[in-house]
Design an enzyme around this catalytic site. Structure first.
Site, PDB file in Angstrom:
ATOM      1  N   ASP A   8      11.873  -5.973   8.021  1.00 28.25           N
ATOM      2  CA  ASP A   8      13.044  -5.811   7.248  1.00 28.25           C
ATOM      3  C   ASP A   8      12.989  -4.480   6.392  1.00 28.25           C
ATOM      4  O   ASP A   8      12.735  -4.130   5.172  1.00 28.25           O
ATOM      5  CB  ASP A   8      13.056  -6.867   5.967  1.00 28.25           C
ATOM      6  CG  ASP A   8      11.641  -6.918   5.281  1.00 28.25           C
ATOM      7  OD1 ASP A   8      10.688  -6.378   5.647  1.00 28.25           O
ATOM      8  OD2 ASP A   8      11.671  -7.600   3.969  1.00 28.25           O
ATOM      9  N   HIS A 245       0.943  -2.472   2.848  1.00 29.68           N
ATOM     10  CA  HIS A 245       1.231  -3.568   3.124  1.00 29.68           C
ATOM     11  C   HIS A 245       1.354  -3.691   4.741  1.00 29.68           C
ATOM     12  O   HIS A 245       0.689  -4.027   5.590  1.00 29.68           O
ATOM     13  CB  HIS A 245       2.512  -4.247   2.582  1.00 29.68           C
ATOM     14  CG  HIS A 245       2.179  -4.513   1.026  1.00 29.68           C
ATOM     15  ND1 HIS A 245       1.135  -5.241   0.618  1.00 29.68           N
ATOM     16  CD2 HIS A 245       2.931  -4.087   0.073  1.00 29.68           C
ATOM     17  CE1 HIS A 245       1.287  -5.385  -0.658  1.00 29.68           C
ATOM     18  NE2 HIS A 245       2.227  -4.546  -1.182  1.00 29.68           N
TER      19      HIS A 245
HETATM   20  C1  BDR Z   1       5.887  -7.129   1.840  1.00 26.42           C
HETATM   21  O1  BDR Z   1       7.091  -7.253   1.205  1.00 26.42           O
HETATM   22  C2  BDR Z   1       8.047  -6.595   1.211  1.00 26.42           C
HETATM   23  O2  BDR Z   1       8.679  -5.895   0.418  1.00 26.42           O
HETATM   24  C3  BDR Z   1       7.096  -5.305   2.142  1.00 26.42           C
HETATM   25  O3  BDR Z   1       7.924  -4.722   3.036  1.00 26.42           O
HETATM   26  C4  BDR Z   1       6.272  -6.174   2.907  1.00 26.42           C
HETATM   27  O4  BDR Z   1       6.343  -6.676   4.062  1.00 26.42           O
HETATM   28  C5  BDR Z   1       4.800  -7.138   0.854  1.00 26.42           C
HETATM   29  O5  BDR Z   1       4.814  -8.346   0.277  1.00 26.42           O
HETATM   30 CA    CA Z   2       8.324  -5.774   5.210  1.00 30.63          CA
END
Ligand code: BDR
Ligand code: CA
Length: 314
Positions: A8, A245
């Protein structure tokens, strides 16, 4: 290694995609998007612009998927972290590539069939597309070599509730379906991503020593991180860094030795207020009914960061 990315994009998704594109040992066979940091259609547009930035315009098919979770509607987008456009408010040049004109589950299944038994599925967002594909094609899981997903937390605090991480909290029903499927899944969650710090100093250094052919990509990362790190500061009071992340999930996919893991019987809590989307692991002798999921519990952060940066230097 052949990979399929469901994501995303998203500032950190974009960095993860760039890392995979620049790894000589990785081939991306397709990218799909779901609603999350932005709408699925905007995420697909961002993914295609990232491909162009890295010199892959039109070379990897991109398909937009679920615009809402299995149950309910979407909340507001986290613009304070990913910007209004998902790329930290950095406007990437437009691309002539168009998203695939097909259903995302058909696309994901077709790629799994084309590379049956050898495809690693990287999940960087909500698991809605995964759940829908598993429902439509019962043999989908058997064609995937393994799944590496950024999501969840076992012991660390959550980031959208005291105990819930955003990708799982955004569609708990889908995450539970994906975790109960008959495939090997590794979850790269907040236990390891929040202790792996992407610092401004490291990014500045990378700008100075990156491969000149990758300078545009690193410049984009540097600019997008200004907004992303500011969002992290608002959310976590982190002054000079942000958690790593999605890029860490991608690093774990190519080099599992950077983490220590434990397989545990796992379900996703689909009820409640604060706990909806919580990862539930059962260590009892007679656990609840659930499949074993591999959770990353410790990480060699320096090694992981070095692997990430190396892809932009070589
Ligand atoms: C996850 O949430 C999204 O905002 C980031 O892209 C990542 O995949 C982190 O909690
Ligand atoms: Ca993400």
């Amino acid at each position: 290694m052949k990979i399929f990315i469901d994501c995303d994009p998203g500032v950190d998704d974009s960095i993860a995609i760039l890392f995979a594109l620049f790894r000589k040992d990785v081939e991306i066979v397709g990218i799909s998007t779901s609603v999350g940091n932005v709408s699925a259609s905007k995420g697909a547009e961002n993914a295609m612009r990232i491909l162009k930035l890295a010199g892959y315009e039109g070379k990897i098919p991109v398909c937009a998927g679920a615009e809402k979770p299995l149950r309910g509607e979407c909340e507001d987008f986290p613009t304070f972290i990913h910007g209004v456009n998902g790329t930290g408010n950095v406007e990437l040049p437009a691309t002539s590539q168009r998203p695939m004109d097909m259903d995302v589950s058909d696309f994901m299944y077709q790629k799994a069939c084309d590379h049956a038994g050898e495809l690693v599925l990287i999940s960087l967002g909500r698991m809605t597309n995964l759940a829908n594909t598993l429902a439509r094609y019962p043999d989908y899981a058997g064609k995937i070599k393994r799944v590496v997903a950024m999501g969840g937390t076992v012991y660390a605090s959550g980031n959208v509730s005291p105990v819930v991480e955003a990708n799982i909290g955004g569609d708990p029903e889908a995450a539970d379906i994906a975790m109960q499927a008959d495939w090997d899944m590794t979850l790269v969650g907040l236990d390891v991503t929040t202790v792996t710090h992407l610092t401004r100093a490291d990014v500045d250094k990378l700008l100075r020593c990156c491969n000149p052919a990758k300078k545009d990509a690193v410049s984009f990362i540097s600019k997008a991180l200004q907004h992303y790190m500011n969002g992290s500061r608002i959310q976590n009071y982190t002054m000079e860094y942000s958690p790593l992340h999605d890029p860490l999930a991608m690093v774990v996919a190519v080099d599992p030795s950077v983490v220590t893991t434990r397989k545990m019987v796992t379900r996703v809590e689909c009820g409640g207020t604060y706990c909806r989307g919580k990862i539930v692991v059962d260590l009892r002798e007679q656990p609840i009914k659930g499949r074993f999921v591999e959770h990353c519990l410790e990480v060699n952060s320096r090694k992981a960061l070095n692997e990430l940066f190396a892809a932009f230097q070589n």
